[in-house]
Design an enzyme around this catalytic site. Structure first.
Site, PDB file in Angstrom:
ATOM      1  N   ASN A 120      70.336 103.534  37.762  1.00 42.10           N
ATOM      2  CA  ASN A 120      71.334 104.391  36.962  1.00 42.10           C
ATOM      3  C   ASN A 120      71.474 105.479  37.158  1.00 42.10           C
ATOM      4  O   ASN A 120      70.256 106.491  36.686  1.00 42.10           O
ATOM      5  CB  ASN A 120      71.028 103.880  35.288  1.00 42.10           C
ATOM      6  CG  ASN A 120      71.938 104.699  34.557  1.00 42.10           C
ATOM      7  OD1 ASN A 120      72.983 105.264  34.977  1.00 42.10           O
ATOM      8  ND2 ASN A 120      71.450 104.688  33.346  1.00 42.10           N
ATOM      9  N   TRP A 121      72.290 106.173  37.850  1.00 44.59           N
ATOM     10  CA  TRP A 121      72.411 107.583  38.480  1.00 44.59           C
ATOM     11  C   TRP A 121      72.748 108.446  37.123  1.00 44.59           C
ATOM     12  O   TRP A 121      72.634 109.717  37.247  1.00 44.59           O
ATOM     13  CB  TRP A 121      73.245 107.932  39.396  1.00 44.59           C
ATOM     14  CG  TRP A 121      72.601 107.679  40.924  1.00 44.59           C
ATOM     15  CD1 TRP A 121      71.418 106.693  40.722  1.00 44.59           C
ATOM     16  CD2 TRP A 121      72.908 108.141  42.257  1.00 44.59           C
ATOM     17  NE1 TRP A 121      71.158 106.726  42.408  1.00 44.59           N
ATOM     18  CE2 TRP A 121      72.082 107.882  43.103  1.00 44.59           C
ATOM     19  CE3 TRP A 121      73.847 109.347  42.398  1.00 44.59           C
ATOM     20  CZ2 TRP A 121      72.064 108.028  44.250  1.00 44.59           C
ATOM     21  CZ3 TRP A 121      73.817 109.456  43.712  1.00 44.59           C
ATOM     22  CH2 TRP A 121      72.989 109.009  44.655  1.00 44.59           C
ATOM     23  N   LYS A 122      73.166 108.124  35.888  1.00 41.17           N
ATOM     24  CA  LYS A 122      73.447 108.709  34.909  1.00 41.17           C
ATOM     25  C   LYS A 122      74.793 109.842  35.242  1.00 41.17           C
ATOM     26  O   LYS A 122      75.382 109.606  36.411  1.00 41.17           O
ATOM     27  CB  LYS A 122      72.531 109.277  34.030  1.00 41.17           C
ATOM     28  CG  LYS A 122      71.198 108.572  33.850  1.00 41.17           C
ATOM     29  CD  LYS A 122      70.285 109.077  33.133  1.00 41.17           C
ATOM     30  CE  LYS A 122      68.976 107.934  32.842  1.00 41.17           C
ATOM     31  NZ  LYS A 122      68.254 108.376  31.751  1.00 41.17           N
ATOM     32  N   HIS A 136      74.298 101.609  26.956  1.00 36.09           N
ATOM     33  CA  HIS A 136      73.074 102.338  27.417  1.00 36.09           C
ATOM     34  C   HIS A 136      72.724 103.441  25.983  1.00 36.09           C
ATOM     35  O   HIS A 136      73.640 103.830  25.461  1.00 36.09           O
ATOM     36  CB  HIS A 136      73.370 103.448  28.580  1.00 36.09           C
ATOM     37  CG  HIS A 136      71.946 103.759  29.127  1.00 36.09           C
ATOM     38  ND1 HIS A 136      71.541 105.000  28.573  1.00 36.09           N
ATOM     39  CD2 HIS A 136      71.190 103.652  30.030  1.00 36.09           C
ATOM     40  CE1 HIS A 136      70.474 105.312  29.176  1.00 36.09           C
ATOM     41  NE2 HIS A 136      70.205 104.519  30.225  1.00 36.09           N
ATOM     42  N   GLU A 142      71.931 106.288  25.870  1.00 39.22           N
ATOM     43  CA  GLU A 142      72.798 107.632  25.719  1.00 39.22           C
ATOM     44  C   GLU A 142      74.130 107.312  25.232  1.00 39.22           C
ATOM     45  O   GLU A 142      74.838 108.193  24.543  1.00 39.22           O
ATOM     46  CB  GLU A 142      72.593 108.323  27.115  1.00 39.22           C
ATOM     47  CG  GLU A 142      71.114 108.753  27.195  1.00 39.22           C
ATOM     48  CD  GLU A 142      70.674 108.540  28.910  1.00 39.22           C
ATOM     49  OE1 GLU A 142      71.543 108.561  29.709  1.00 39.22           O
ATOM     50  OE2 GLU A 142      69.315 108.624  29.018  1.00 39.22           O
ATOM     51  N   GLY A 158      66.286 104.860  36.225  1.00 42.44           N
ATOM     52  CA  GLY A 158      67.163 105.860  35.834  1.00 42.44           C
ATOM     53  C   GLY A 158      66.691 107.000  37.099  1.00 42.44           C
ATOM     54  O   GLY A 158      67.153 106.882  38.221  1.00 42.44           O
ATOM     55  N   GLY A 159      65.571 108.079  36.662  1.00 36.75           N
ATOM     56  CA  GLY A 159      65.392 109.009  37.397  1.00 36.75           C
ATOM     57  C   GLY A 159      64.888 108.564  38.813  1.00 36.75           C
ATOM     58  O   GLY A 159      65.168 109.078  39.860  1.00 36.75           O
ATOM     59  N   SER A 212      61.170 104.998  32.381  1.00 32.58           N
ATOM     60  CA  SER A 212      60.121 105.494  33.237  1.00 32.58           C
ATOM     61  C   SER A 212      59.297 104.610  34.401  1.00 32.58           C
ATOM     62  O   SER A 212      58.401 104.660  34.622  1.00 32.58           O
ATOM     63  CB  SER A 212      59.164 106.014  32.275  1.00 32.58           C
ATOM     64  OG  SER A 212      59.866 107.082  31.585  1.00 32.58           O
ATOM     65  N   GLY A 224      63.066 108.334  30.590  1.00 30.33           N
ATOM     66  CA  GLY A 224      62.985 109.760  31.078  1.00 30.33           C
ATOM     67  C   GLY A 224      61.889 110.649  30.636  1.00 30.33           C
ATOM     68  O   GLY A 224      61.843 111.844  30.849  1.00 30.33           O
ATOM     69  N   GLU A 228      65.047  98.574  26.837  1.00 28.43           N
ATOM     70  CA  GLU A 228      64.919 100.030  27.103  1.00 28.43           C
ATOM     71  C   GLU A 228      64.397 100.848  26.050  1.00 28.43           C
ATOM     72  O   GLU A 228      65.150 101.299  25.140  1.00 28.43           O
ATOM     73  CB  GLU A 228      66.094 100.715  27.755  1.00 28.43           C
ATOM     74  CG  GLU A 228      66.430 100.052  28.833  1.00 28.43           C
ATOM     75  CD  GLU A 228      67.270 101.167  29.897  1.00 28.43           C
ATOM     76  OE1 GLU A 228      66.788 101.499  30.910  1.00 28.43           O
ATOM     77  OE2 GLU A 228      68.240 101.766  29.309  1.00 28.43           O
TER      78      GLU A 228
HETATM   79  C1  PEP Z   1      67.682 104.704  32.063  1.00 23.58           C
HETATM   80  O1  PEP Z   1      68.230 105.680  32.556  1.00 23.58           O
HETATM   81  O2  PEP Z   1      68.222 103.707  31.820  1.00 23.58           O
HETATM   82  C2  PEP Z   1      66.362 104.914  32.435  1.00 23.58           C
HETATM   83  C3  PEP Z   1      65.445 103.777  32.352  1.00 23.58           C
HETATM   84  O3  PEP Z   1      65.787 106.226  32.846  1.00 23.58           O
HETATM   85  P1  PEP Z   1      64.357 106.504  33.336  1.00 23.58           P
HETATM   86  O4  PEP Z   1      63.990 105.468  34.312  1.00 23.58           O
HETATM   87  O5  PEP Z   1      64.596 107.504  34.056  1.00 23.58           O
HETATM   88  O6  PEP Z   1      63.436 106.553  32.291  1.00 23.58           O
END
Ligand code: PEP
Length: 249
Positions: free
Chosen positions: A8-10, A93, A95, A229-230, A208, A169, A163
């Site tokens: 997930n590049w957000k 999500h 966010e 994500g990251g 994470s 993050g 999540e």
């Molecule tokens: C996400 O954006 O769904 C996520 C899990 O981010 P991260 O891996 O950066 O915690």
């Protein structure tokens, strides 16, 4: 169940970052991992990314409208995502829920639209730090699952992403026991609702995941993959995570 590793590049990524997508697609083509690989991207990159990967990995959107078309300025329908080359979409999500006030009912309507269009649909749920501290994790996840997953979904093309909000993050992750407890609970709820077909739904962990913890997390019972994500932004990190699944399954 074949795991799903979804990035997930957000709100990250310009044309110059598309090389990362190409590198992941080439690595997947070469190593043929025993997992489905998906990268969900900002809408602006989907068309070009789909042309680069040519089906070697899947490309998805990060959100969609519940509406088919109409006067909804700025929104993107599932048909538009498909038209651009997406075969999947994330809905709900945290966010989106937090910054855009998306309720379970809105998420459910989006999931219904995505499923109707034949997109692999990742429905996100998860508890806050305070809900976890107050022992409400399971009841919060129960309610979000019930409210965000509509009837009539194609179960083989549906994934529930657990999540924990406090893990996204932040570099903090639940213990393995905590992850297993929530995923077992989600599976039980799916079985209660869909009978044995509840086993067809993939349950992903997100929050994470990094190359150094991926193997342990992704090998846990009822963890059918991850939402990342990251660590999906750089091909080297995402490929390292993909390799841990190949090694563990
Ligand atoms: C996400 O954006 O769904 C996520 C899990 O981010 P991260 O891996 O950066 O915690």
């Amino acid at each position: 169940m074949r795991p799903l590793i979804a990035g997930n590049w957000k709100m990250h990524g310009l044309a110059q970052q598309l090389g990362e997508i190409g590198a992941v697609a080439t690595a997947v083509e070469t190593t043929a991992p025993s997992a489905d690989i998906l990268i969900c991207l900002p809408a602006t990159l989907i068309d070009r990314a789909a042309q680069i990967v040519r089906g070697r990995i899947a490309i998805g959107g990060e959100d969609c409208s519940a509406e088919e078309a109409g006067a909804f300025t700025g929104d993107i329908s599932v048909e538009m995502l498909k038209d651009a080359g997406a075969s999947a979409v994330i809905v709900g999500h945290s966010e989106r829920r937090h910054y855009h006030g998306e309720t379970d009912a809105i998420v459910s309507a989006k999931a219904k639209a995505a499923s109707r269009a034949g997109l692999l649909t990742i429905i996100c749920i998860g508890e806050t730090k305070s809900q976890r501290a107050h022992n409400e994790t399971l009841s919060v996840c129960d309610a979000q699952l019930a409210g965000s997953m509509p009837d009539g979904m194609t179960l083989t093309a549906t994934a529930i992403a657990h999540e924990p909000l406090w893990a996204i993050g932040t570099g903090q992750i639940p213990t393995s026991e905590e992850i297993v407890a929530v995923h077992a609970r989600i599976r039980r709820r799916l079985l209660a609702r869909f009978g044995e077909d509840g086993r067809l739904v993939r349950i992903l962990y997100g929050g994470s995941i990094k190359p150094d913890n991926a193997h342990e997390i992704l090998a846990l019972p009822e963890v059918d993959g991850g939402l990342i994500g990251g660590a999906s932004l750089l091909a080297c990190d995402f490929e390292a995570i993909i390799r841990t699944v190949s090694a563990g399954h």
